[in-house]
Write an enzyme that holds these catalytic residues in place. Sequence first.
Site, PDB file in Angstrom:
ATOM      1  N   VAL A 188       0.788  -1.201   0.046  1.00 49.67           N
ATOM      2  CA  VAL A 188      -0.044   0.169  -0.155  1.00 49.67           C
ATOM      3  C   VAL A 188       0.883   1.188  -0.214  1.00 49.67           C
ATOM      4  O   VAL A 188       1.687   1.551   0.984  1.00 49.67           O
ATOM      5  CB  VAL A 188      -0.949  -0.153   1.342  1.00 49.67           C
ATOM      6  CG1 VAL A 188      -1.953   1.394   1.061  1.00 49.67           C
ATOM      7  CG2 VAL A 188      -1.718  -1.475   1.474  1.00 49.67           C
TER       8      VAL A 188
ATOM      9  N   VAL B  44       1.515   5.673  -1.451  1.00 50.22           N
ATOM     10  CA  VAL B  44       1.127   6.616  -2.255  1.00 50.22           C
ATOM     11  C   VAL B  44       2.272   7.614  -2.453  1.00 50.22           C
ATOM     12  O   VAL B  44       3.172   7.604  -1.384  1.00 50.22           O
ATOM     13  CB  VAL B  44       0.109   7.469  -1.477  1.00 50.22           C
ATOM     14  CG1 VAL B  44      -0.360   8.960  -1.972  1.00 50.22           C
ATOM     15  CG2 VAL B  44      -0.979   6.632  -1.146  1.00 50.22           C
TER      16      VAL B  44
ATOM     17  N   ARG C 166       4.041   3.089  13.049  1.00 43.61           N
ATOM     18  CA  ARG C 166       3.716   4.588  12.663  1.00 43.61           C
ATOM     19  C   ARG C 166       2.653   5.092  11.698  1.00 43.61           C
ATOM     20  O   ARG C 166       2.064   6.076  11.639  1.00 43.61           O
ATOM     21  CB  ARG C 166       5.260   5.232  12.179  1.00 43.61           C
ATOM     22  CG  ARG C 166       5.470   4.746  10.794  1.00 43.61           C
ATOM     23  CD  ARG C 166       6.765   5.341  10.364  1.00 43.61           C
ATOM     24  NE  ARG C 166       7.289   4.826   9.131  1.00 43.61           N
ATOM     25  CZ  ARG C 166       6.851   5.311   8.034  1.00 43.61           C
ATOM     26  NH1 ARG C 166       6.028   6.351   7.842  1.00 43.61           N
ATOM     27  NH2 ARG C 166       7.282   4.606   6.884  1.00 43.61           N
TER      28      ARG C 166
ATOM     29  N   TYR D  41      -4.789   3.156   9.131  1.00 36.12           N
ATOM     30  CA  TYR D  41      -5.616   2.260   8.852  1.00 36.12           C
ATOM     31  C   TYR D  41      -6.892   1.742   9.886  1.00 36.12           C
ATOM     32  O   TYR D  41      -8.098   1.418   9.413  1.00 36.12           O
ATOM     33  CB  TYR D  41      -4.804   0.743   9.037  1.00 36.12           C
ATOM     34  CG  TYR D  41      -3.713   0.438   7.756  1.00 36.12           C
ATOM     35  CD1 TYR D  41      -4.199   0.144   6.460  1.00 36.12           C
ATOM     36  CD2 TYR D  41      -2.407   0.692   8.211  1.00 36.12           C
ATOM     37  CE1 TYR D  41      -3.436  -0.054   5.498  1.00 36.12           C
ATOM     38  CE2 TYR D  41      -1.753   0.393   7.009  1.00 36.12           C
ATOM     39  CZ  TYR D  41      -2.041   0.097   5.828  1.00 36.12           C
ATOM     40  OH  TYR D  41      -1.105   0.068   4.650  1.00 36.12           O
TER      41      TYR D  41
END
Length: 218
Positions: free
Chosen positions: A151, A153, A189, A194
């Site tokens: 995951v 970005v 961190r 989530y």
Amino acid sequence: MATHKPQIRIYITIQHQFPHSPLPFILQNNKIIRQEMLLHSPIPFNPPLGKPTRPHQRHVAVSATSTFSISDESLSSRGFTFHRTIDNLNLDCLNTVFAAVGFPRRDVEKIRVALEHTDAVLWVEYEKTRKPVAFARATGDGVFNAIIWDVVVDPSFQGIGLGKAVMERLVTELAEKGISNIALYSEPRVMGFYRPLGFVADPDGIRGMVYSRKSKKI
């Protein structure tokens, strides 16, 4: 005769700085109610028949009843496009995003093989550059269990909701396939990212373990 909504339990293993010393965490889909409770998914689904095809060979239709924090139309108006196959995915650019967020740079051919063995993939393309700026994928048996990986970005596009948008859609896709156990690894961190998505740590005292290839002392 009464009908029962499908129960979905999402498991998360928190990954520390060192990959062989994880702390497991579990997330529950949509809302954190109580750690010991199973969530009832509002998403109708039909379990898949036969062997599932790979993401580059299929197109996934997300239920019209699904609700996301940011709509596809809103993101499209800002120049972002969702993709659910690896067609047109520039792996060199994806590798650059991996490195930018702290992942080790990987062999591109190995990335390709991993994606060919991935059951669900979702990535966001920035139309101005035609490059991937957000990505996540899931592997599993296609019926009972799935693990979410990678995951990411692009740091230049963080803070505008792309990570949440990708995760919401990926979890929805897995839920609509009838998968009830969903797991992922996370550094401590970023647990705050989530938790609002419905993930919780160690429900029912369940903890994860990983195989550690430490040399034995003689």
